[in-house]
Structures are given as C-alpha cells and as structure tokens.
Write a protein that holds these residues in place. Structure first.
Motif, PDB file in Angstrom:
ATOM      1  N   LEU A  50       0.833  -1.216   0.000  1.00  0.00           N
ATOM      2  CA  LEU A  50       0.000   0.000   0.000  1.00  0.00           C
ATOM      3  C   LEU A  50       0.868   1.268   0.000  1.00  0.00           C
ATOM      4  N   TRP A  87       1.511   3.941  -1.967  1.00  0.00           N
ATOM      5  CA  TRP A  87       0.883   4.580  -3.126  1.00  0.00           C
ATOM      6  C   TRP A  87       1.851   5.435  -3.933  1.00  0.00           C
ATOM      7  N   TYR A 131      -6.729   1.576   1.746  1.00  0.00           N
ATOM      8  CA  TYR A 131      -7.666   0.871   0.867  1.00  0.00           C
ATOM      9  C   TYR A 131      -8.132   1.893  -0.164  1.00  0.00           C
ATOM     10  N   CYS A 132      -8.981   1.519  -1.096  1.00  0.00           N
ATOM     11  CA  CYS A 132      -9.526   2.526  -2.017  1.00  0.00           C
ATOM     12  C   CYS A 132     -11.013   2.284  -2.234  1.00  0.00           C
ATOM     13  N   MET A 170     -12.570   1.079  -4.617  1.00  0.00           N
ATOM     14  CA  MET A 170     -12.924  -0.076  -5.452  1.00  0.00           C
ATOM     15  C   MET A 170     -13.633  -1.166  -4.634  1.00  0.00           C
ATOM     16  N   CYS A 171     -13.034  -1.572  -3.510  1.00  0.00           N
ATOM     17  CA  CYS A 171     -13.619  -2.653  -2.712  1.00  0.00           C
ATOM     18  C   CYS A 171     -14.126  -2.158  -1.359  1.00  0.00           C
ATOM     19  N   GLY A 172     -13.586  -1.000  -0.892  1.00  0.00           N
ATOM     20  CA  GLY A 172     -13.948  -0.530   0.443  1.00  0.00           C
ATOM     21  C   GLY A 172     -13.050  -1.186   1.477  1.00  0.00           C
ATOM     22  N   CYS A 230     -10.929  -4.954   1.333  1.00  0.00           N
ATOM     23  CA  CYS A 230      -9.649  -4.687   0.658  1.00  0.00           C
ATOM     24  C   CYS A 230      -8.678  -5.843   0.895  1.00  0.00           C
ATOM     25  N   SER A 231      -8.484  -6.671  -0.118  1.00  0.00           N
ATOM     26  CA  SER A 231      -7.629  -7.858   0.061  1.00  0.00           C
ATOM     27  C   SER A 231      -6.174  -7.474   0.289  1.00  0.00           C
ATOM     28  N   VAL A 232      -5.748  -6.350  -0.287  1.00  0.00           N
ATOM     29  CA  VAL A 232      -4.366  -5.924  -0.089  1.00  0.00           C
ATOM     30  C   VAL A 232      -4.144  -5.604   1.390  1.00  0.00           C
TER      31      VAL A 232
HETATM   32  S1  SF4 Z   1      -7.784  -4.483  -2.950  1.00  0.00           S
HETATM   33 FE1  SF4 Z   1      -9.494  -3.230  -3.621  1.00  0.00          FE
HETATM   34  S2  SF4 Z   1      -9.686  -1.636  -2.083  1.00  0.00           S
HETATM   35 FE2  SF4 Z   1      -7.725  -2.600  -1.760  1.00  0.00          FE
HETATM   36  S3  SF4 Z   1      -6.332  -1.272  -2.891  1.00  0.00           S
HETATM   37 FE3  SF4 Z   1      -6.885  -2.957  -4.277  1.00  0.00          FE
HETATM   38  S4  SF4 Z   1      -8.638  -2.179  -5.417  1.00  0.00           S
HETATM   39 FE4  SF4 Z   1      -8.381  -0.814  -3.675  1.00  0.00          FE
END
Ligand code: SF4
Length: 440
Positions: A375, A377, A411-412, A414-416, A420-422
């Motif tokens: 993460l 960025w 997180y972003c 996209m998933c909340g 956020c799997s990352v």
């Molecule tokens: S896993 Fe989803 S929420 Fe997390 S950084 Fe990637 S796109 Fe964004």
C-alpha cells in the motif's frame, strides 16, 4: 565522415554506440555487432547530433521503441500546437517523433520542432515535394532538392516509398481499401500518369549518397500496406516487401542504415507470419510497424486495436512501433490524443519486452507490485507508465473515502475497507510475523 553502419563495420565503437549501450544496460560490443550486421540502427543525423540529439537504438537486442506522429494539415496548421503535441508525446515516453506536416510552411514547422527535439526525428519527404505543385510535376531535381534540404536541417530518418513499383499496381485490383498510404498513393498516381517506374526506385542510388553523407537512416516505406483486415498479407503487400528486401541490401551496401516499415491492418493470427517473413526477406533489418490494427471496427479506440497488434508484432519480430491515436481514421489528433496513443504503444512495447525475456524488462513491474502489496501509493503511482493519470484517479478515489493524504490511504473506493484484500493480506503477513517471533 562515416555512417554508424560504416563505423561499426570497421569494428570501432562510436560514442553513439556507447551512449545507447549505457542507456540499454547492455554491452557496447553487442550494439556494434548488430549495427554492423544491419539488425540495429541508431538514426542520428550528424547535424542533429551536433545540436541536441540523444542517440536512440532500434533493434531486437534492446527495448522496443515507440514513435509518435505529429504534424500540421491543411485544415489545422499551428506550429505552437505541434510543439505542444511533441511535448505531450515526449512526456508520455515517445522514443522518436515523426513530423508528417502537410500544411503551412513545412520548413519552418520542421525547424522549430527539430530545435526542441532530443529524440530521433523523422519525416516523409514526398509530402513536401507536392507543396505548390501537382504530384505529376515531381521530377528528379525536386526529389533531390527536398531530400537534401531536409537532411541539411538535421532530420534523422526518412520514410522513402521506393518499393512501390509499377508492376505492383495491378495486384491491388481485389483490394477493399486500395492504397491507404499517402506516399504510396501519390507515387502510384505519378507512375500511372507518366507510365514510368517509381522515380524513388529509379534514383535510389542517388538517394543513398545523400542519406549516407548525413547518416540519415532509411525507413523504407510500405506504400502498399493493407488498410483493411481483408487486404492483409495479399500479393501486393508481399510483392512490395520483396522489393524492400532488395533495397535494404542495396542501401546497406552503400553504407546507409536501414529500417523497413510494415503493416497496417492485420488480423491477430497473421501477425507472427508477417514479422517472420519481413525478417527473412529484409535480412533482419529493424521492422517498424504501424500498429498493426487487429480489427477495422474500433473507430475512436484504434490506440487499443493497435496496442493489441503492437504487442504481438514486437513479440514476434518488430523493433519499433508507430503509435496510433484514438483519432485514427477520424481526424487530426490533439495533444490529449497524442498522449493516449503514446501510452497505449508504450504498454504494447513493454508487454512484449517482458514476454520475450529481455534482461531487466520486468524489474519495474516487480517494484510496482511490491509497492502495491505494501500500500505504498507513492511508488505505485510513480512507477506507473502514466503517473499523472494514475495519481488523478487515485486522488479522486481518496476523496470518496475521505482521505486527504495519498500515503495514508490503506484501501480505495474499489472494494472498500472491509473488503480490501491488499490491506487484509498486509494484516495476515504482520500476524504471521508476530506468531513466528513469539515462537522463537
Ligand atoms: S484491494 Fe481493492 S480496495 Fe484494496 S487497494 Fe486494491 S482495489 Fe483498492
């Protein structure tokens, strides 16, 4: 004053070869050997080298390069707007610029662009030959005058459509799109009117003398390239390619560096054959392809159709990709179109370089992936091919989740957060680390 090809043939490593080897992180002897064998070129006009040119190599043993076409038309003609397009192309990572101007004072436009162009700069001299005259009125004197003038200005490579012959024209009979190359169409018109052979073919030895004097690299034009999927790999295209093979050998014999231009519109399954046959017929000379576009029906998105074809082309044999912008077939591109086209072609070139196992090609991918997983960025966005767009999109996503500072987003949108799997992966890794430490 010898050309890069002539110098390489003597076994000498020129300053330009050293420069390219350093940039590409390869042995200078590898570059020299490939130039001597006609498999690599450094398009570097001696006069452009004296001002601001940073030499660039084009060949299979180094990274795939990308060209951006810019230029005025009779409808839109502003030097400032062409300079803006050139800056957009170079910012986006274009390795070479071609000025295809057909409107306004062509000498003036070229001069101003060259003065700010640090990368190889190419033109299609026949465009200037028809300024203020009909194509039928072109003669040997006009041809030599224009070519000499542009060489004196410092142009590094010329598209010369010397391979379109009179006997190729009947082979076009069943084509859907006929001749789509502007140079090819003009020369075909000239040959039909005079009932004579292509003057660029007839005067080829004279052209070699001028190009060798300045070390302008030939980019042997594919005047009969297919402009529709249905026309790909037809008799006319292959007949011209055979002539280009003959001209490649003749020019190299006279000490000139040579690239060969290629199609065009080609279905995906024919790209491998097209690359292999060019390498065979043209003695391994670097192949410079326009696209290829793998479908005809994506008007408005042809930077994507050409990137798909460009990846396959660069994987199977091309060394140089000419970008295609979203405006292809629709209108004269602006700076945003240029940017989109260069980025698409850079993606295609880079994807092919990874797939063909070029040393170090995937290092940046590894770095970005590690940053993405952590993460981080700033590194993630900075290592992207288009950091500007990546940052703009991420900032917008940050605003949606109420985060002001980019580095602090874990997180972003996209998933909340919960999904956020990352982020979850990071937590898992930290938990495992803690468990391992506790066991010790
Ligand atoms: S896993 Fe989803 S929420 Fe997390 S950084 Fe990637 S796109 Fe964004």
């Amino acid at each position: 004053m010898a050309t890069q090809l002539q110098i390489a043939r003597t076994g000498t490593i020129s300053d330009e070869v050293k420069f390219v080897a350093d940039v590409e992180n390869v042995d200078a002897e590898l570059i020299r050997e490939n130039i001597a064998a006609g498999r690599l070129v450094i398009p570097a006009n001696k006069l452009h080298l004296k001002t601001n040119l940073r030499p660039t190599g084009i060949g299979r043993v180094i990274t795939t390069k990308v060209n951006a076409n810019i230029g005025t038309s009779s409808v839109r003609c502003s030097v400032e707007s062409e300079l803006e397009k050139m800056r957009a192309a170079l910012d986006a990572g274009a390795d070479a610029i071609m000025d295809l101007s057909t409107g306004g004072n062509l000498d003036e436009v070229r001069q101003q662009l060259l003065a700010q162009c640090l990368v190889p700069f190419g033109t299609v001299p026949i465009y200037q030959m028809i300024v203020d005259r009909n194509v039928e009125d072109i003669d040997g004197e006009v041809i030599l005058k224009v070519i000499e003038k542009q060489a004196e200005q410092g142009v590094d490579f010329f598209t010369i459509h010397a391979g379109v012959l009179r006997e190729h024209l009947p082979l076009l009979e069943n084509r859907i799109a006929g001749i789509v190359s502007r140079g090819g169409a003009l020369l075909a018109k000239w040959m039909l009117y005079h009932n004579k052979q292509n003057p660029l073919y007839e005067m080829f030895d004279d052209l070699c003398d001028i190009l060798a004097e300045y070390d302008v690299c030939f980019s042997l034009g594919d005047g009969l390239r297919p402009g529709a999927i249905a026309d790909a790999t037809d008799k006319a295209q292959i007949a011209e390619l055979r002539t280009l093979g003959e001209l490649t050998a003749r020019a190299q014999e006279k000490g000139c560096q040579v690239m060969v231009e290629g199609p065009g519109h080609v279905p995906f399954d024919q790209i491998q054959y097209n690359m292999q046959i060019q390498q065979e017929i043209c003695h391994g000379a670097p192949f410079y392809v326009l696209g290829p576009l793998v479908t005809d029906i994506a008007a408005g998105y042809d930077h994507i159709t050409s990137a798909i074809g460009g990846t396959a082309a660069a994987f199977y044999g091309a060394s140089f990709l000419c970008y295609v912008t979203p405006k292809e077939h629709l209108g004269l591109p602006d700076a945003d179109d240029v940017r989109a086209g260069v980025i698409a072609a850079k993606i295609a070139a880079h994807a092919a370089d990874i797939a063909r196992g070029l040393k170090g090609a995937a290092e940046r991918d590894k770095k970005l992936s590690a940053a993405r997983t952590n993460l981080d960025w700033q590194t993630h966005l900075g290592e992207s091919l288009d950091p500007q767009t990546a940052e703009r999109m991420h900032r917008q996503a940050c605003r949606e989740i109420g985060v002001e500072e980019l580095p602090s987003a874990d997180y972003c949108s996209m998933c909340g957060k919960a999904w956020c799997s990352v982020r979850i992966n990071k937590e898992i890794r930290e938990a495992i680390k803690k468990q391992d430490a506790a066991k010790k």
